[in-house]
Design a protein around this motif. Structure first.
Motif, PDB file in Angstrom:
ATOM      1  N   TYR A   1      -6.806  -5.871  -4.445  1.00 12.88           N
ATOM      2  CA  TYR A   1      -7.761  -5.189  -5.133  1.00 12.88           C
ATOM      3  C   TYR A   1      -9.079  -5.885  -5.198  1.00 12.88           C
ATOM      4  O   TYR A   1      -9.336  -7.025  -5.120  1.00 12.88           O
ATOM      5  CB  TYR A   1      -7.190  -4.883  -6.738  1.00 12.88           C
ATOM      6  CG  TYR A   1      -6.170  -4.255  -6.612  1.00 12.88           C
ATOM      7  CD1 TYR A   1      -6.080  -2.470  -6.636  1.00 12.88           C
ATOM      8  CD2 TYR A   1      -4.819  -4.804  -7.149  1.00 12.88           C
ATOM      9  CE1 TYR A   1      -4.905  -2.069  -6.772  1.00 12.88           C
ATOM     10  CE2 TYR A   1      -3.737  -3.943  -7.308  1.00 12.88           C
ATOM     11  CZ  TYR A   1      -3.882  -2.574  -7.077  1.00 12.88           C
ATOM     12  OH  TYR A   1      -2.535  -2.019  -6.946  1.00 12.88           O
TER      13      TYR A   1
ATOM     14  N   GLY B   1      -9.524  -4.216  -0.480  1.00  9.76           N
ATOM     15  CA  GLY B   1      -8.477  -3.281  -1.099  1.00  9.76           C
ATOM     16  C   GLY B   1      -9.256  -2.342  -2.126  1.00  9.76           C
ATOM     17  O   GLY B   1     -10.616  -2.251  -2.043  1.00  9.76           O
ATOM     18  N   GLU B   2      -8.700  -1.702  -2.574  1.00  7.24           N
ATOM     19  CA  GLU B   2      -9.154  -0.459  -3.402  1.00  7.24           C
ATOM     20  C   GLU B   2     -10.187  -1.263  -4.626  1.00  7.24           C
ATOM     21  O   GLU B   2      -9.986  -2.352  -5.228  1.00  7.24           O
ATOM     22  CB  GLU B   2      -8.123   0.219  -4.216  1.00  7.24           C
ATOM     23  CG  GLU B   2      -8.487   1.422  -4.832  1.00  7.24           C
ATOM     24  CD  GLU B   2      -7.286   2.595  -5.235  1.00  7.24           C
ATOM     25  OE1 GLU B   2      -7.670   3.460  -5.496  1.00  7.24           O
ATOM     26  OE2 GLU B   2      -6.237   1.915  -4.823  1.00  7.24           O
ATOM     27  N   SER B   3     -11.329  -0.502  -4.763  1.00  2.00           N
ATOM     28  CA  SER B   3     -12.205  -1.114  -5.869  1.00  2.00           C
ATOM     29  C   SER B   3     -11.824  -0.366  -7.353  1.00  2.00           C
ATOM     30  O   SER B   3     -11.681   0.600  -7.513  1.00  2.00           O
ATOM     31  CB  SER B   3     -13.568  -0.509  -5.649  1.00  2.00           C
ATOM     32  OG  SER B   3     -14.167  -1.051  -4.314  1.00  2.00           O
TER      33      SER B   3
ATOM     34  N   LYS C   1      -9.076   2.984 -11.439  1.00  2.00           N
ATOM     35  CA  LYS C   1      -9.937   3.354 -10.172  1.00  2.00           C
ATOM     36  C   LYS C   1     -11.692   3.424 -10.628  1.00  2.00           C
ATOM     37  O   LYS C   1     -11.775   4.132 -11.412  1.00  2.00           O
ATOM     38  CB  LYS C   1      -9.580   4.538  -9.717  1.00  2.00           C
ATOM     39  CG  LYS C   1      -9.706   4.760  -8.121  1.00  2.00           C
ATOM     40  CD  LYS C   1      -9.161   6.118  -7.550  1.00  2.00           C
ATOM     41  CE  LYS C   1      -8.938   5.963  -6.017  1.00  2.00           C
ATOM     42  NZ  LYS C   1      -8.053   6.974  -5.516  1.00  2.00           N
TER      43      LYS C   1
ATOM     44  N   ILE D   1      -4.470   2.954 -11.881  1.00  2.00           N
ATOM     45  CA  ILE D   1      -3.652   2.585 -10.605  1.00  2.00           C
ATOM     46  C   ILE D   1      -2.304   1.670 -10.788  1.00  2.00           C
ATOM     47  O   ILE D   1      -1.254   2.014 -10.537  1.00  2.00           O
ATOM     48  CB  ILE D   1      -4.760   1.881  -9.660  1.00  2.00           C
ATOM     49  CG1 ILE D   1      -5.617   2.796  -9.316  1.00  2.00           C
ATOM     50  CG2 ILE D   1      -3.735   1.494  -8.347  1.00  2.00           C
ATOM     51  CD1 ILE D   1      -6.664   2.350  -8.431  1.00  2.00           C
TER      52      ILE D   1
END
Length: 188
Positions: free
Chosen positions: A41, A98-100, A135, A142
């Protein structure tokens, strides 16, 4: 008179060793390297929410001479150094890829506690945290976890410094365990 002096010497030596052992134990926990979790992340922001009540800005008031069966529970106010410990654990255990996400840490309960018996004093700290990775764009949850834990030492002479160190270590370890549970969930 000699027996009395010998008993005093034994008590003093035992007390000194007990205090040193407690300090050494806290130092060992502090020095222990926890493996990096590498959660995928990209943490954009860390928000810390303190849901506790009855916080005190002053430190725990330890008795000069403790009485058997004493119990003092103290809810310390969240300080800048406490926040730094929590944010550091989040940043050290996530990657910049990865995902913010926004990390939200909710402290639902945490405290320092002093208790004593006729022969020793116990310094304890407890923390219960809830962590959510949200998110950034949508606010959608998440990942999340909820965990609690405690650390304690027994000694002949409790100190504010050792109790604060133990409290920070408890915050760190409880948050780490929460993130570790997220890591285990991801591997399944």
């Amino acid at each position: 008179m000699n027996n009395r002096l010998l008993r005093y010497f034994i008590f003093f030596t035992t007390s000194l060793m007990s205090s040193c052992a407690a300090s050494n134990y806290v130092s060992q926990i502090k020095q222990a390297e926890l493996p990096r979790l590498g959660l995928q992340y990209n943490i954009q922001e860390v928000e810390i929410i303190d849901s506790r009540s009855d916080q005190k800005t002053e430190d725990i008031k330890l008795p000069v001479l403790s009485k058997p069966n004493s119990l003092i529970k103290h809810i310390p106010a969240l300080t800048v150094s406490h926040k730094e410990v929590l944010e550091k654990v989040i940043r050290e255990n996530t990657t910049a890829s990865g995902e913010s996400v926004k990390a939200i840490i909710d402290i639902s309960e945490s405290y320092k506690e002093f208790s004593s018996t006729w022969s020793s004093e116990k310094e304890k700290s407890f923390a219960q945290l809830k962590v959510s990775f949200i998110k950034k764009e949508t606010g959608q949850l998440i990942k999340g976890c909820d965990t609690s834990g405690e650390l304690f030492v027994q000694s002949a002479d409790a100190t504010n410094e050792r109790m604060e160190e133990l409290y920070k270590l408890t915050l760190k370890n409880v948050l780490y365990n929460c993130l570790n549970s997220m890591s285990i969930q991801e591997k399944k």
